[in-house]
Design a protein around this motif. Structure first.
Motif, PDB file in Angstrom:
ATOM      1  N   ASP A  55       0.799  -1.225   0.000  1.00 33.15           N
ATOM      2  CA  ASP A  55       0.000   0.000   0.000  1.00 33.15           C
ATOM      3  C   ASP A  55       0.830   1.272   0.000  1.00 33.15           C
ATOM      4  O   ASP A  55       0.279   2.361  -0.123  1.00 33.15           O
ATOM      5  CB  ASP A  55      -0.901  -0.013   1.238  1.00 33.15           C
ATOM      6  N   SER A  56       2.129   1.164   0.175  1.00 30.48           N
ATOM      7  CA  SER A  56       2.976   2.356   0.280  1.00 30.48           C
ATOM      8  C   SER A  56       4.426   1.900   0.328  1.00 30.48           C
ATOM      9  O   SER A  56       4.710   0.729   0.591  1.00 30.48           O
ATOM     10  CB  SER A  56       2.672   3.132   1.564  1.00 30.48           C
ATOM     11  N   GLU A  57       5.323   2.832   0.117  1.00 32.40           N
ATOM     12  CA  GLU A  57       6.738   2.506   0.294  1.00 32.40           C
ATOM     13  C   GLU A  57       7.018   2.139   1.745  1.00 32.40           C
ATOM     14  O   GLU A  57       7.862   1.297   2.033  1.00 32.40           O
ATOM     15  CB  GLU A  57       7.622   3.690  -0.108  1.00 32.40           C
ATOM     16  N   PHE A  58       6.307   2.798   2.632  1.00 29.57           N
ATOM     17  CA  PHE A  58       6.512   2.516   4.060  1.00 29.57           C
ATOM     18  C   PHE A  58       6.227   1.041   4.348  1.00 29.57           C
ATOM     19  O   PHE A  58       6.994   0.348   5.018  1.00 29.57           O
ATOM     20  CB  PHE A  58       5.610   3.423   4.905  1.00 29.57           C
ATOM     21  N   SER A  59       5.109   0.549   3.804  1.00 33.97           N
ATOM     22  CA  SER A  59       4.791  -0.869   3.990  1.00 33.97           C
ATOM     23  C   SER A  59       5.745  -1.754   3.198  1.00 33.97           C
ATOM     24  O   SER A  59       6.048  -2.875   3.612  1.00 33.97           O
ATOM     25  CB  SER A  59       3.352  -1.155   3.561  1.00 33.97           C
ATOM     26  N   ALA A  60       6.187  -1.258   2.033  1.00 36.04           N
ATOM     27  CA  ALA A  60       7.091  -2.069   1.202  1.00 36.04           C
ATOM     28  C   ALA A  60       8.327  -2.450   1.999  1.00 36.04           C
ATOM     29  O   ALA A  60       8.698  -3.634   2.073  1.00 36.04           O
ATOM     30  CB  ALA A  60       7.488  -1.290  -0.049  1.00 36.04           C
ATOM     31  N   LEU A  61       8.947  -1.474   2.614  1.00 39.14           N
ATOM     32  CA  LEU A  61      10.179  -1.785   3.345  1.00 39.14           C
ATOM     33  C   LEU A  61       9.873  -2.499   4.662  1.00 39.14           C
ATOM     34  O   LEU A  61      10.654  -3.334   5.106  1.00 39.14           O
ATOM     35  CB  LEU A  61      11.008  -0.519   3.570  1.00 39.14           C
ATOM     36  N   SER A  62       8.724  -2.188   5.257  1.00 36.77           N
ATOM     37  CA  SER A  62       8.334  -2.892   6.485  1.00 36.77           C
ATOM     38  C   SER A  62       8.162  -4.386   6.215  1.00 36.77           C
ATOM     39  O   SER A  62       8.576  -5.227   7.020  1.00 36.77           O
ATOM     40  CB  SER A  62       7.038  -2.312   7.043  1.00 36.77           C
ATOM     41  N   ALA A  63       7.552  -4.714   5.089  1.00 36.73           N
ATOM     42  CA  ALA A  63       7.388  -6.135   4.729  1.00 36.73           C
ATOM     43  C   ALA A  63       8.751  -6.772   4.490  1.00 36.73           C
ATOM     44  O   ALA A  63       8.967  -7.946   4.832  1.00 36.73           O
ATOM     45  CB  ALA A  63       6.498  -6.270   3.494  1.00 36.73           C
ATOM     46  N   CYS A  64       9.672  -6.005   3.922  1.00 30.81           N
ATOM     47  CA  CYS A  64      11.036  -6.528   3.737  1.00 30.81           C
ATOM     48  C   CYS A  64      11.690  -6.831   5.086  1.00 30.81           C
ATOM     49  O   CYS A  64      12.392  -7.834   5.231  1.00 30.81           O
ATOM     50  CB  CYS A  64      11.901  -5.533   2.956  1.00 30.81           C
ATOM     51  N   VAL A  65      11.447  -5.959   6.065  1.00 26.46           N
ATOM     52  CA  VAL A  65      11.978  -6.201   7.405  1.00 26.46           C
ATOM     53  C   VAL A  65      11.465  -7.544   7.932  1.00 26.46           C
ATOM     54  O   VAL A  65      12.232  -8.369   8.427  1.00 26.46           O
ATOM     55  CB  VAL A  65      11.588  -5.044   8.360  1.00 26.46           C
ATOM     56  N   GLY A  66      10.165  -7.762   7.803  1.00 26.28           N
ATOM     57  CA  GLY A  66       9.577  -9.013   8.290  1.00 26.28           C
ATOM     58  C   GLY A  66      10.119 -10.223   7.562  1.00 26.28           C
ATOM     59  O   GLY A  66      10.520 -11.217   8.176  1.00 26.28           O
ATOM     60  N   ALA A  67      10.156 -10.142   6.241  1.00 25.48           N
ATOM     61  CA  ALA A  67      10.590 -11.298   5.444  1.00 25.48           C
ATOM     62  C   ALA A  67      12.064 -11.595   5.680  1.00 25.48           C
ATOM     63  O   ALA A  67      12.467 -12.758   5.763  1.00 25.48           O
ATOM     64  CB  ALA A  67      10.318 -11.031   3.962  1.00 25.48           C
ATOM     65  N   SER A  68      12.862 -10.553   5.807  1.00 26.60           N
ATOM     66  CA  SER A  68      14.286 -10.754   6.066  1.00 26.60           C
ATOM     67  C   SER A  68      14.481 -11.365   7.453  1.00 26.60           C
ATOM     68  O   SER A  68      15.270 -12.301   7.631  1.00 26.60           O
ATOM     69  CB  SER A  68      15.028  -9.415   5.959  1.00 26.60           C
ATOM     70  N   ALA A  69      13.732 -10.868   8.427  1.00 28.52           N
ATOM     71  CA  ALA A  69      13.829 -11.404   9.790  1.00 28.52           C
ATOM     72  C   ALA A  69      13.377 -12.859   9.838  1.00 28.52           C
ATOM     73  O   ALA A  69      13.837 -13.633  10.676  1.00 28.52           O
ATOM     74  CB  ALA A  69      12.999 -10.559  10.748  1.00 28.52           C
ATOM     75  N   ALA A  70      12.478 -13.219   8.926  1.00 34.30           N
ATOM     76  CA  ALA A  70      12.004 -14.603   8.885  1.00 34.30           C
ATOM     77  C   ALA A  70      12.942 -15.494   8.075  1.00 34.30           C
ATOM     78  O   ALA A  70      12.700 -16.691   7.933  1.00 34.30           O
ATOM     79  CB  ALA A  70      10.587 -14.659   8.316  1.00 34.30           C
ATOM     80  N   GLY A  71      14.001 -14.923   7.531  1.00 33.44           N
ATOM     81  CA  GLY A  71      15.036 -15.748   6.907  1.00 33.44           C
ATOM     82  C   GLY A  71      15.011 -15.817   5.402  1.00 33.44           C
ATOM     83  O   GLY A  71      15.607 -16.719   4.819  1.00 33.44           O
ATOM     84  N   SER A  72      14.342 -14.881   4.738  1.00 31.42           N
ATOM     85  CA  SER A  72      14.349 -14.861   3.276  1.00 31.42           C
ATOM     86  C   SER A  72      15.199 -13.706   2.762  1.00 31.42           C
ATOM     87  O   SER A  72      15.287 -12.660   3.405  1.00 31.42           O
ATOM     88  CB  SER A  72      12.924 -14.701   2.724  1.00 31.42           C
ATOM     89  N   ARG A  73      15.779 -13.894   1.587  1.00 28.52           N
ATOM     90  CA  ARG A  73      16.423 -12.774   0.903  1.00 28.52           C
ATOM     91  C   ARG A  73      15.310 -11.889   0.342  1.00 28.52           C
ATOM     92  O   ARG A  73      14.335 -12.397  -0.204  1.00 28.52           O
ATOM     93  CB  ARG A  73      17.324 -13.282  -0.224  1.00 28.52           C
ATOM     94  N   VAL A  74      15.458 -10.593   0.502  1.00 22.21           N
ATOM     95  CA  VAL A  74      14.381  -9.692   0.093  1.00 22.21           C
ATOM     96  C   VAL A  74      14.920  -8.576  -0.780  1.00 22.21           C
ATOM     97  O   VAL A  74      16.106  -8.257  -0.745  1.00 22.21           O
ATOM     98  CB  VAL A  74      13.652  -9.066   1.305  1.00 22.21           C
ATOM     99  N   TYR A  75      14.011  -8.010  -1.553  1.00 22.32           N
ATOM    100  CA  TYR A  75      14.391  -6.925  -2.460  1.00 22.32           C
ATOM    101  C   TYR A  75      13.292  -5.874  -2.498  1.00 22.32           C
ATOM    102  O   TYR A  75      12.095  -6.193  -2.470  1.00 22.32           O
ATOM    103  CB  TYR A  75      14.604  -7.464  -3.881  1.00 22.32           C
ATOM    104  N   SER A  76      13.702  -4.619  -2.570  1.00 21.81           N
ATOM    105  CA  SER A  76      12.769  -3.544  -2.861  1.00 21.81           C
ATOM    106  C   SER A  76      13.476  -2.484  -3.693  1.00 21.81           C
ATOM    107  O   SER A  76      14.692  -2.534  -3.890  1.00 21.81           O
ATOM    108  CB  SER A  76      12.204  -2.916  -1.581  1.00 21.81           C
ATOM    109  N   SER A  77      12.687  -1.564  -4.180  1.00 24.41           N
ATOM    110  CA  SER A  77      13.231  -0.497  -5.004  1.00 24.41           C
ATOM    111  C   SER A  77      12.335   0.716  -4.854  1.00 24.41           C
ATOM    112  O   SER A  77      11.117   0.585  -4.739  1.00 24.41           O
ATOM    113  CB  SER A  77      13.242  -0.954  -6.464  1.00 24.41           C
ATOM    114  N   THR A  78      12.941   1.896  -4.848  1.00 26.33           N
ATOM    115  CA  THR A  78      12.126   3.095  -4.752  1.00 26.33           C
ATOM    116  C   THR A  78      12.898   4.301  -5.268  1.00 26.33           C
ATOM    117  O   THR A  78      13.988   4.174  -5.829  1.00 26.33           O
ATOM    118  CB  THR A  78      11.613   3.311  -3.313  1.00 26.33           C
TER     119      THR A  78
END
Lengths: 386, 86, 297
Positions: A55-78
Motif C-alpha cells: 500500500d505504500s513505500e513505508f509498507s514495502a520496506l516494512s514487509a522486507c523487514v519481516g521477510a528478512s527477519a524470517a530468513g528470506s532474501r528480500v528486495y525492494s526499489s524506490t
C-alpha cells in the motif's frame, strides 16, 4: 553476452538472478520499470518469489523487514518521496542488522515536485546506516546488485544497502550490458544464510529496546560494521573480477589523476560526462582528473586522501543541497574532511538539481572556478530568474 | 560480554528481574477453602502462580507484584491479601 | 488447541500490577500455541516485556516500529510460505498502533489477504506515553490530551468501530474479547489463528493506571464493561455477526463510577445529561448486537 537493454530492465534481470524470496515494492517514477518487469517474471513463473503489491513505500520496506527477519532474501526499489517515506524503516532495518538490498532510482525531492534526477533522496538518508553504492552506467548498476547482496549478507557485516543510480539517466536509457548467467551469479552469491531468524524451533526476540546502559554500544557496533563494510566491498569487488571478469576492487576510482593539479570528484552517471570533459581539458593541456566515488557510505576517506594527494584544488560536484550548510553540498563536506590539514582547497558545486542538464562545458567551468579559488556555491543557475 | 547482533535476545532473561520487590500486599491461600479450580493460575498477569501436585496454587513470591487480582476473582474467596512486613 | 498449562510469557516483565495487557499476552499465547511468531508494535506491552536482553517472550517475537506490525507480518507470512514453513503469524498491538497510526499498513495487509491474525489489546488510550486519547478512547473519558475541564467533559468522540472496518475488508473472522472472560478469549484466539486469511481480534484490556482503578479490579472492570453494554463480546464470520454475549444489563454508571477517568461525570455534581449520552451508546450497542436477556416477570 552483451545485450542492448533499458537500465531498469537490466536491474530486474539482475534481481531475478539474485533469487530473492520476497519482493515488496510500491510504484514511483522513475523506478516503476524495474518492479513492473519483476512482476512479469513472477507472473510468468520465471522467478520464484512472492511479490507483495503493498500500500505504500513505508509498507514495502516494512514487509522486507519481516521477510528478512524470517530468513528470506528480500528486495525492494524506490525513489525520492518513496525513500523518504521509508525513512523510519530504513533506520530500523539497519539497527536490526537486516541485509536488505534496495535499488534507488535517484530523483529530486519536493517541493517543488520534480520527477527528474538529482541525488538528494539517498544522500538525505546518509545517516540511516545503509551502505550506498552509486553506479556510473548500466553495467555497474547490474553488477552492484550481486555485489551488494554479498556484502550485506556477510555475517561480519549484516547491513542493508542501497544501489543508487540516476533516475531516467540510467533507469530509462538503453545501453549495451552483460547480464551474467544464473550459474555464474549463483557461484558468486550463494543462497541466503541468515545470521539469525524468527523460528518457532529456536525462538529469539528481535528489535528489543535498549536502555541508556546499552543503546550507545549498539550504535557503536553499527558504525563498526559500516567501517568493516569498506573492506568487504573491496573484497567483494575483487572476487567479482574473478567470477565475472569485471573488477570493482576500490571504493573510489581515479581517472587520469596522474600528475593532476585539479581534481573533480563526482558520483553516479555524471562521471561519464566528467570523463569526456577531462579528456577535452587534457587535450587542451590542462592537468585535470576525476575521482569517481563508488561508495558514499561507507565514505572512503583514506582512498580519497590518497587519490587526491598532491593536487592543488578539488571541485566536488554535488547533486544535492544541504540548505544552510556553509559548504552547500554533502559530498563536498566529506571530501574536505578527508583532506583536512593537507592545505588542499576543496570546493563544493551544487549542480544538476531536479534534472538540470550538466554539459561538458559546465564541468570545465567548474574546474576553472576551483582553480580560481571560488566555490561552495550553486552552479548553473538561470540568472534571469533570481 | 558482547552484545547480540541487532538487539536480539533469546528467552530466559526476563526472570532476572525479580518483580516481587514491588509487592505491598501478599496473597495468602487458605488451603481449607481453596477449591483448586485453577482460575488464579490462569489469570495471574505475571504467570507466577502454579499448581502443586495436589492442585493447590503456589505463588512464586520472587515475581508476585501483589496486585490482588487472584484474591478479587477467587470464586471460593480463599485468597486473602495481607500487608507485607518490611 | 487451547492449552491452559502452556506458559510462553514469562515472569519478570515490567507491567504494572494487575495489568490487563499482560494478562492478555499470556492468554493469547495459550490460545495460539508455541508454533507462533509474534509481531509487536511499539507500546506498553513492547516496553514492559522486552528491555534488552530480558525478553518475556518464549515464542519468536519481533518489534520493528509503532505503525508497521501488519506490514512486517505480511513479509513474515510471505517468507514462511516461500520457505514451506507452517508457523502462525500474530500481530499483538495496542489501540493507538491499531486504530490510529497503523491504519494504512493494516488496511493493506487485510486487503492483500495475508494469513495473519491481528490482535489489538485495547486499553483505550496511549498508555505508554502517559494516557493520551486514541481513536479507541470512549466518549467522555478524561485523558491527558482530552482532559475534563470547565469547558470539557473529556473525550469528545465515540470509539472508532475497527471490527466493522476490518470486516468490510473481507476478513473471514473478526471478534472481540475481554481479559475478564479468559476462556472465551483463548478460544477466539485459537479460532482466529486457525482461520485462513487475515483475522482480527480486539481484546478489551483494562489499564488500572490509565483508567484509574486498583490493579486487583482489572477483571471486575472488564466484566462491568460487558454487563453495561459499553463493550460487546461478539464474533463475525464473513462480515456477519454470528454470536454476541448476552447479559442482563446494568446501568452504565456502575462502570463509569468505578474509574477515575469518568470521575468528572459524578463530581462535583452528577452530570445526568452526559451519563445519559453514554447510556444511549450502551443502548445502541445492545440493540445492534442483540445482547439483552429478557427477564421473565
Amino acid at each position: 553476452m552483451m545485450e542492448i537493454m533499458e537500465g531498469s530492465h537490466a536491474v530486474a534481470e539482475a534481481v531475478k538472478r539474485c533469487r530473492p524470496g520476497v519482493v515488496s515494492a510500491y510504484p514511483i517514477t522513475p523506478q516503476t520499470h524495474i518492479v513492473e518487469r519483476l512482476a512479469d517474471f513472477v507472473a510468468d513463473g520465471e522467478m520464484e518469489s512472492d511479490y507483495l503489491t503493498v500500500d505504500s513505500e513505508f509498507s514495502a520496506l516494512s514487509a522486507c523487514v519481516g521477510a528478512s527477519a524470517a530468513g528470506s532474501r528480500v528486495y525492494s526499489s524506490t525513489s525520492s518521496q518513496g525513500l523518504i517515506l521509508m525513512a523510519e524503516v530504513c533506520f530500523n532495518a539497519s539497527g536490526m542488522r537486516l541485509p536488505i538490498v534496495m535499488s534507488i532510482a535517484n530523483r529530486a525531492l519536493g517541493a517543488p515536485l520534480s520527477i527528474w534526477n538529482d541525488q538528494q533522496d539517498s544522500i538525505a538518508m546518509r545517516d540511516s546506516g545503509w551502505f550506498q553504492l552509486y553506479a556510473e552506467d548500466v553495467q555497474e548498476l547490474v553488477d552492484y546488485h550481486f555485489l551488494s547482496y554479498r556484502v550485506a549478507e556477510d555475517h561480519n557485516i549484516l547491513l542493508p544497502g542501497f544501489v543508487c543510480f540516476d533516475g531516467f539517466i540510467l533507469s530509462h536509457t538503453y545501453e549495451p550490458v552483460d547480464i551474467p548467467d544464473q550459474e555464474t551469479v549463483d557461484a558468486y552469491l550463494p543462497a541466503f544464510d541468515p545470521y539469525q531468524k524468527l523460528d518457532a524451533n529456536d525462538p529469539i526476540s528481535m528489535g528489543m529496546y535498549a536502555t541508556p546502559d546499552y543503546y550507545m554500544e549498539f550504535r557503536y557496533e553499527l558504525d563498526r560494521a559500516m567501517e568493516r563494510a569498506a573492506g568487504a566491498i573491496e573484497d567483494a569487488g575483487r572476487a567479482f573480477g574473478e567470477h565475472f571478469g569485471r573488477e570493482y576492487g576500490s571504493l573510489a576510482e581515479a581517472y587520469r589523476m596522474d600528475d593532476a593539479d585539479t581534481a573533480l570528484v563526482a558520483m553516479g552517471s555524471i562521471c561519464g560526462t566528467v570523463k569526456d570533459a577531462v579528456d577535452e581539458m587534457r587535450d587542451a593541456g590542462r592537468k585535470v582528473g576525476l575521482l569517481k566515488l563508488r561508495s558514499f557510505r561507507p565514505f572512503p576517506k583514506a582512498e580519497v586522501a590518497r587519490a587526491l594527494d598532491g593536487v592543488a584544488a578539488v571541485a566536488v560536484l554535488d547533486k544535492n543541497i544541504s540548505p544552510g550548510m556553509a559548504m552547500k553540498g554533502a559530498v563536498g563536506l566529506e571530501v574536505r574532511d578527508a583532506l583536512w590539514k593537507t592545505g588542499i582547497d576543496v570546493y563544493s558545486y551544487v549542480i544538476g538539481l531536479g534534472g538540470r542538464d550538466v554539459r561538458r562545458k559546465d564541468i570545465a567551468a567548474v574546474a576553472d572556478l576551483a582553480e580560481s579559488g571560488r566555490g561552495d556555491m550553486f552552479y548553473g543557475l538561470r540568472e534571469e530568474l533570481i | 560480554m558482547g552484545l547480540n547482533v541487532g538487539c536480539a535476545a533469546r528467552p530466559g532473561r526476563a526472570r532476572d528481574n525479580k518483580t516481587g520487590s514491588w509487592r505491598v500486599f501478599r496473597p495468602t491461600v487458605d488451603s481449607e477453602t481453596c477449591k483448586k479450580c485453577g482460575l488464579c493460575v490462569l489469570i495471574c498477569p505475571e504467570g507466577c502462580i502454579r499448581e502443586d501436585d495436589d492442585g493447590m496454587p503456589v505463588v512464586d513470591f520472587e515475581y508476585c507484584k501483589g496486585c490482588g487480582l487472584c484474591a478479587e476473582e477467587c470464586p471460593a474467596e480463599a485468597i486473602a491479601m495481607e500487608q507485607e512486613e518490611k | 488447541m487451547v492449552d491452559k498449562s502452556l506458559e510462553l510469557f514469562e515472569c519478570g516483565h515490567r507491567a504494572c500490577g494487575g495489568c490487563g495487557p499482560a494478562l492478555a499476552a499470556r492468554l493469547i499465547l495459550k490460545g495460539a500455541g508455541a508454533d507462533s511468531i509474534v509481531v509487536a508494535s511499539t507500546g506498553c506491552m513492547e516496553v514492559f516485556s522486552t528491555p534488552y536482553p530480558e525478553t518475556a517472550w518464549k515464542v519468536p517475537w519481533i518489534h520493528s516500529l509503532f505503525e508497521n506490525a501488519s506490514a512486517v507480518a505480511s513479509g513474515i507470512e510471505a517468507a514462511l510460505k516461500r520457505q514451506g514453513r507452517t508457523e502462525k503469524v500474530l500481530c499483538i498491538c495496542g489501540d493507538g498502533a491499531t486504530f490510529d497510526i497503523g491504519m494504512l499498513c493494516i488496511s493493506g495487509a487485510f486487503e492483500r489477504g495475508h494469513d495473519i491474525t491481528y490482535i489489538c489489546y485495547d486499553n483505550e488510550a496511549y498508555m505508554n506515553t502517559g494516557v493520551q486519547r486514541s481513536g479507541a478512547t470512549p466518549y467522555d473519558a478524561s485523558t491527558t490530551t482530552s482532559p475534563a475541564g470547565k469547558a470539557s467533559f473529556g473525550n469528545k468522540r465515540p470509539k472508532k468501530d475497527m471490527p466493522q472496518i476490518l470486516a468490510a475488508h473481507g476478513a473471514p473472522y473478526v471478534a472481540t474479547a475481554s481479559v475478564a472472560y479468559p476462556n472465551d478469549l483463548m478460544q477466539k484466539v485459537e479460532r482466529a489463528v486457525e482461520t485462513p486469511g487475515p483475522c482480527y481480534l480486539q481484546i478489551h484490556a483494562p489499564c488500572s493506571t490509565g483508567w484509574g482503578f486498583e490493579g486487583g479490579k482489572t477483571m471486575e472492570i472488564g466484566k462491568l464493561a460487558i454487563q453495561t453494554g459499553l463493550w460487546v463480546n461478539f464474533e463475525m464470520v464473513d462480515g456477519e455477526v454470528v454470536k454476541a454475549k448476552k447479559v442482563v444489563r446494568k446501568p452504565v454508571n456502575e462502570y463509569l463510577m468505578a474509574q477515575k477517568r469518568f470521575r468528572h461525570l459524578f463530581k462535583p455534581a452528577r452530570n445526568e445529561e452526559e451519563i445519559a449520552k453514554i447510556q444511549a451508546i450502551a443502548d445502541a450497542n445492545a440493540e445492534k448486537y442483540g445482547i439483552d436477556i429478557e427477564l421473565k416477570k
